[in-house]
Each structure stands twice: as structure tokens, then as C-alpha cells.
Scaffold this motif. Structure first.
Motif, PDB file in Angstrom:
ATOM      1  N   PRO A  95      31.782  14.096  -1.039  1.00 40.02           N
ATOM      2  CA  PRO A  95      30.924  14.162  -2.236  1.00 40.02           C
ATOM      3  C   PRO A  95      29.529  14.652  -1.865  1.00 40.02           C
ATOM      4  N   LYS A  96      29.005  15.594  -2.643  1.00 42.56           N
ATOM      5  CA  LYS A  96      27.653  16.092  -2.384  1.00 42.56           C
ATOM      6  C   LYS A  96      26.617  15.369  -3.233  1.00 42.56           C
ATOM      7  N   THR A  97      27.074  14.461  -4.076  1.00 44.74           N
ATOM      8  CA  THR A  97      26.163  13.644  -4.864  1.00 44.74           C
ATOM      9  C   THR A  97      25.788  12.389  -4.095  1.00 44.74           C
ATOM     10  N   ASP A  98      24.548  11.935  -4.243  1.00 44.92           N
ATOM     11  CA  ASP A  98      24.118  10.705  -3.571  1.00 44.92           C
ATOM     12  C   ASP A  98      24.270   9.487  -4.475  1.00 44.92           C
ATOM     13  N   LYS A  99      24.959   9.659  -5.591  1.00 52.55           N
ATOM     14  CA  LYS A  99      25.150   8.551  -6.520  1.00 52.55           C
ATOM     15  C   LYS A  99      26.367   7.694  -6.180  1.00 52.55           C
ATOM     16  N   THR A 100      27.235   8.183  -5.310  1.00 51.46           N
ATOM     17  CA  THR A 100      28.425   7.430  -4.939  1.00 51.46           C
ATOM     18  C   THR A 100      28.244   6.768  -3.586  1.00 51.46           C
ATOM     19  N   THR A 101      28.982   5.686  -3.361  1.00 47.07           N
ATOM     20  CA  THR A 101      28.966   5.001  -2.067  1.00 47.07           C
ATOM     21  C   THR A 101      30.010   5.589  -1.120  1.00 47.07           C
ATOM     22  N   ILE A 140      48.052  17.374  -9.821  1.00 50.23           N
ATOM     23  CA  ILE A 140      46.620  17.364  -9.549  1.00 50.23           C
ATOM     24  C   ILE A 140      45.938  18.293 -10.528  1.00 50.23           C
ATOM     25  N   ALA A 141      45.479  17.731 -11.633  1.00 54.15           N
ATOM     26  CA  ALA A 141      44.805  18.550 -12.627  1.00 54.15           C
ATOM     27  C   ALA A 141      43.535  19.162 -12.058  1.00 54.15           C
ATOM     28  N   ALA A 142      42.950  18.485 -11.063  1.00 55.17           N
ATOM     29  CA  ALA A 142      41.682  18.960 -10.514  1.00 55.17           C
ATOM     30  C   ALA A 142      41.820  20.272  -9.771  1.00 55.17           C
ATOM     31  N   VAL A 143      43.041  20.689  -9.415  1.00 50.31           N
ATOM     32  CA  VAL A 143      43.199  21.949  -8.708  1.00 50.31           C
ATOM     33  C   VAL A 143      42.716  23.108  -9.569  1.00 50.31           C
ATOM     34  N   ALA A 144      42.716  22.923 -10.865  1.00 52.67           N
ATOM     35  CA  ALA A 144      42.263  23.986 -11.763  1.00 52.67           C
ATOM     36  C   ALA A 144      40.807  24.344 -11.533  1.00 52.67           C
ATOM     37  N   VAL A 145      40.037  23.426 -10.946  1.00 52.39           N
ATOM     38  CA  VAL A 145      38.621  23.704 -10.719  1.00 52.39           C
ATOM     39  C   VAL A 145      38.333  24.024  -9.262  1.00 52.39           C
ATOM     40  N   VAL A 146      39.382  24.305  -8.473  1.00 56.85           N
ATOM     41  CA  VAL A 146      39.175  24.610  -7.066  1.00 56.85           C
ATOM     42  C   VAL A 146      38.227  25.794  -6.906  1.00 56.85           C
ATOM     43  N   ILE A 196      37.842  15.673  -7.548  1.00 56.86           N
ATOM     44  CA  ILE A 196      37.306  16.961  -7.101  1.00 56.86           C
ATOM     45  C   ILE A 196      36.618  17.672  -8.259  1.00 56.86           C
ATOM     46  N   ASP A 197      35.379  18.067  -8.025  1.00 58.42           N
ATOM     47  CA  ASP A 197      34.620  18.844  -8.996  1.00 58.42           C
ATOM     48  C   ASP A 197      33.621  19.689  -8.203  1.00 58.42           C
ATOM     49  N   PRO A 198      32.754  20.444  -8.873  1.00 58.78           N
ATOM     50  CA  PRO A 198      31.822  21.286  -8.113  1.00 58.78           C
ATOM     51  C   PRO A 198      30.879  20.532  -7.190  1.00 58.78           C
ATOM     52  N   THR A 199      30.825  19.192  -7.308  1.00 55.57           N
ATOM     53  CA  THR A 199      29.958  18.419  -6.408  1.00 55.57           C
ATOM     54  C   THR A 199      30.715  17.950  -5.173  1.00 55.57           C
ATOM     55  N   THR A 200      31.903  18.506  -4.945  1.00 61.28           N
ATOM     56  CA  THR A 200      32.733  18.090  -3.812  1.00 61.28           C
ATOM     57  C   THR A 200      32.885  19.227  -2.806  1.00 61.28           C
ATOM     58  N   LYS A 201      32.624  18.944  -1.553  1.00 61.31           N
ATOM     59  CA  LYS A 201      32.914  19.886  -0.481  1.00 61.31           C
ATOM     60  C   LYS A 201      34.327  19.607   0.002  1.00 61.31           C
ATOM     61  N   VAL A 202      35.165  20.634   0.025  1.00 61.97           N
ATOM     62  CA  VAL A 202      36.562  20.487   0.416  1.00 61.97           C
ATOM     63  C   VAL A 202      36.817  21.358   1.639  1.00 61.97           C
ATOM     64  N   GLN A 203      37.397  20.787   2.694  1.00 62.48           N
ATOM     65  CA  GLN A 203      37.645  21.557   3.903  1.00 62.48           C
ATOM     66  C   GLN A 203      38.869  21.036   4.637  1.00 62.48           C
ATOM     67  N   VAL A 204      39.526  21.916   5.357  1.00 61.75           N
ATOM     68  CA  VAL A 204      40.583  21.519   6.288  1.00 61.75           C
ATOM     69  C   VAL A 204      39.890  21.231   7.610  1.00 61.75           C
ATOM     70  N   SER A 205      39.915  19.974   8.034  1.00 59.79           N
ATOM     71  CA  SER A 205      39.103  19.557   9.180  1.00 59.79           C
ATOM     72  C   SER A 205      39.885  19.425  10.479  1.00 59.79           C
ATOM     73  N   GLY A 206      41.149  19.824  10.473  1.00 60.68           N
ATOM     74  CA  GLY A 206      41.932  19.742  11.696  1.00 60.68           C
ATOM     75  C   GLY A 206      43.361  19.340  11.412  1.00 60.68           C
ATOM     76  N   THR A 207      44.051  18.880  12.426  1.00 56.44           N
ATOM     77  CA  THR A 207      45.419  18.391  12.286  1.00 56.44           C
ATOM     78  C   THR A 207      45.555  17.085  13.054  1.00 56.44           C
ATOM     79  N   GLU A 208      46.630  16.360  12.761  1.00 58.25           N
ATOM     80  CA  GLU A 208      46.884  15.105  13.460  1.00 58.25           C
ATOM     81  C   GLU A 208      48.343  14.719  13.294  1.00 58.25           C
ATOM     82  N   LYS A 209      48.762  13.744  14.077  1.00 55.30           N
ATOM     83  CA  LYS A 209      50.096  13.180  13.969  1.00 55.30           C
ATOM     84  C   LYS A 209      50.027  11.915  13.134  1.00 55.30           C
ATOM     85  N   VAL A 210      50.876  11.817  12.113  1.00 57.97           N
ATOM     86  CA  VAL A 210      50.962  10.620  11.289  1.00 57.97           C
ATOM     87  C   VAL A 210      52.430  10.227  11.187  1.00 57.97           C
TER      88      VAL A 210
END
Length: 372
Positions: A192-198, A14-20, A166-180
């Protein structure tokens, strides 16, 4: 499944981790969720996914997609590579063993499509056509058959596509746990915090023991129903036996033999970057050009196929859809635009096709920046 590994492990790059550190908001630590798991921050969870490694796995993967796409008249039933994750429900049995063994078996309508490689040869089999193709692989270590197996049923590969956004326009959070698939998992949510994506949000279920993505759920910006759900319904991290990846064609099946060139090198696994534009008619003319980055990315396709589709909207499997699509124009030219709750596509009269998980306005803005 990814089969081109450089060591006896499965790694999630995950190259994007560099911008975490630059991510807009790293969500809070899990405090009260079920099942009960130790608290972890989004940054630490991303780091663990980055170094996740297993020597093998096997299981059943189920996909359920509703991107809001209408039926495509004339689409061939065997066009799985194009339509796997676009609509409907599908189930596949998968297996992987590091560094170069993988198998995907898809059963739909009492027919089977199978892709498998044992590291020296690879097979693609379609029971409905009673046809099989055998690829003899070169011995060169860097010539692994990454493109032999489809990634449509690999939750890890699909998860990586969104993690790479993932970039600065992304909100990243741990939202809970679950069974998979009977396993405890953390839920990592990307918004995404941008309104340009669906895309409204993407939730990844991360295994709490191996840190491997087990499930991906994509929610559209509008609506309450998932656009894509892809994940394991059962999974084992025991290394499958070598015999799991061998294939013997049934009697009467037509077999085509092919050989992968020895000098065909595996492309490096890196974060996608915009491709330099090329002129029509060159060797690279049919390859997509990426305009924008992250959630706003738009792919432009040009070449004979795109030009033919644009010039003859009344013909081909998409003809009926294009005939009903509205005509739009701008500084980029004139064309037809197709929109759904997730996917937008613009087919221009000059032979270019733009597509992305973006709004129609974003699509046209990208077309204005694209080379002719």
C-alpha cells in the motif's frame, strides 16, 4: 473452503484485476531467484491467478498470527469465528472437491472442531462440547452453503481479500520465488502506498503450476515480524474421494438438525462495495456499513450489540480493555479507541463500533463521514 462453484473447477474471482492497468507500479519481471522459474510480470501473474482452477485439493494449513492484540478477559474459548486469525498458532486439515464438497478439521488442545459438506448435507462438530449440528441443504443449484465452512483456514479466500484491495494506491511486484509445501511458487508482493493503513505489505505465494495462492504473509507498517502467516505445509491437487466429506457423529454426541430454506440463494461473488447506510431498528441495522475503499476501508457496526457495548464499557468480555482505553472525541461524537499494531477500533457513546486495518486518525475520519 469455497463450496459454491458454478462449474467443476475452483475459480479465483478477482474483480480488482480490471484496474491492473491503473496500478501505481507493476514491479519488474523475476530475473534471478530460487527456485528457477520462467520470468513473469506482475500483470501476467495477476491474470493467471484470476483464471486459476482446480477440481479439488487436500492438505494441511498452518496459521500464525500476532496482530498485537492483548488478551481479552472473559472471551469464551469456543469463539473461534472471532479469534481464529487474531492470535496464536493453529493447524487445520482441509479438503475440497468441486463443485460443492469441502471439509475443515481443526485440532487444538486435543479437541477437534470439524466442518464438512458433501453437497446435500453439512455438519458442524465440536468434540469438546460433544455437540454436532446437521444442516440439510436444498436441491436448488444456487442454494449452496457458502457460510457453512469457515474461511479462516483457506489461503485462497484470505488472499482474495487483499487482492480485492488492489487500486492505484497499491504497488504490485513479483518479488522472487520460493518453495511452499514442496511446490515451486512465485512471490507476488502488494505494498500500500497510502499511510492510512497499518498494513505494510502482503506477500502471496502463487503456485507455478495451478496458479492457486498457497501462502499469505502480512507485514505491519511498523516492526519486522509478520502479523499474519497463513499457508499450506502440505498440499495435493488430486481430487479427494466423496467419502472424505461424509461425517458420522460419535456415540453420545448431541445432534441438532436444521434445514436451509430452499429459497436461500447464494450471493454473487463480486468485489466488495460500500453498503448504503440504514437507520437503527430496521432489518439491516445490525449489518456492517463499509466506509472508504481498498486499504482505507473501515467497517461500522451498529445495533443492539454495539450500543450495549458502548453504553456499558465496564461489562462484557471487552470491559477491562475499554476501561483502560483512551477517550477521544470529534465532530462524530465521543468514544473509546483501541489500537494495536494492526487493528484499530472505535466504540462511540451513541452505539456505533468502527474497526479496520487503519490508523486511529483514519478511523476517526471515517466516523466523521458515517451516518448517525
Amino acid at each position: 473452503m469455497g463450496v459454491a462453484q458454478r462449474s467443476r473447477r475452483w475459480t479465483v474471482p478477482i474483480a480488482a484485476v480490471a484496474v491492473v492497468a491503473g496500478v501505481g507500479t507493476l514491479g519488474p519481471v523475476v530475473a534471478d531467484a530460487s527456485p528457477k522459474l520462467p520470468s513473469i510480470s506482475a500483470q501476467d501473474l495477476l491474470a493467471k491467478v484470476q483464471t486459476a482452477k482446480v477440481d479439488g485439493l487436500s492438505g494441511t494449513v498452518r496459521s500464525n498470527a500476532d496482530l498485537g492484540l492483548p488478551a481479552i478477559p472473559g472471551m469464551a474459548p469456543g469463539s473461534r469465528e472471532l479469534t481464529d486469525l487474531l492470535s496464536g498458532q493453529h493447524t487445520a486439515r482441509v479438503a475440497f472437491a468441486s463443485p460443492d464438497k469441502a471439509k475443515v478439521s481443526l485440532i487444538d488442545n486435543q479437541a477437534e472442531q470439524l466442518w464438512t459438506t458433501d453437497g446435500t448435507s453439512a455438519w458442524a462438530y465440536d468434540s469438546s462440547k460433544r455437540e454436532a449440528t446437521k444442516l440439510t441443504l436444498p436441491a436448488h443449484k444456487t442454494a449452496k452453503p457458502e457460510k457453512t465452512l469457515p474461511q479462516s483456514y483457506d489461503p485462497q479466500a484470505v488472499a482474495k481479500q487483499f487482492l480485492d484491495a488492489i487500486d492505484p494506491t497499491t504497488k504490485v511486484q513479483v518479488s522472487g520465488t520460493e518453495k511452499v509445501a514442496g511446490r515451486d511458487a512465485y512471490k507476488l508482493r502488494l505494498v500500500p502506498k497510502t499511510d492510512k493503513t497499518t498494513v505494510g505489505s502482503v506477500t502471496l505465494a502463487i503456485d507455478s503450476k495451478t496458479w492457486v495462492p498457497l501462502d499469505v504473509t502480512v507485514m505491519p507498517r511498523t516492526g519486522n515480524d509478520p502479523a499474519v502467516e497463513l499457508g499450506f505445509t502440505s498440499v495435493s491437487f488430486d481430487v479427494p474421494s466423496a467419502s472424505s466429506f461424509t461425517f458420522t457423529p460419535p456415540k453420545g454426541v448431541k445432534v441438532t438438525d436444521q434445514k436451509v430454506p430452499a429459497n436461500r440463494e447464494r450471493p454473487k461473488s463480486v468485489q466488495p462495495k460500500p453498503v448504503k447506510p440504514v437507520k437503527p431498528g430496521t432489518a439491516q441495522a445490525d449489518k456492517p456499513t463499509v466506509i472508504g475503499t481498498g486499504w482505507d476501508s473501515v467497517a461500522m457496526i451498529r445495533g443492539a450489540n454495539a450500543a450495549g457495548l458502548a453504553a456499558n464499557p465496564a461489562s462484557g468480555p471487552l470491559g477491562q480493555l475499554l476501561a483502560k482505553a483512551p477517550t477521544v472525541q470529534g465532530s462524530w461524537g465521543k468514544g473509546k479507541v483501541l489500537t494495536t499494531k494492526m487493528v484499530s477500533a472505535l466504540i462511540t457513546d451513541d452505539g456505533r463500533v468502527f474497526v479496520g486495518l487503519v490508523t486511529p486518525d483514519t478511523l476517526q475520519a471515517a466516523a466523521a463521514k458515517a451516518p448517525r
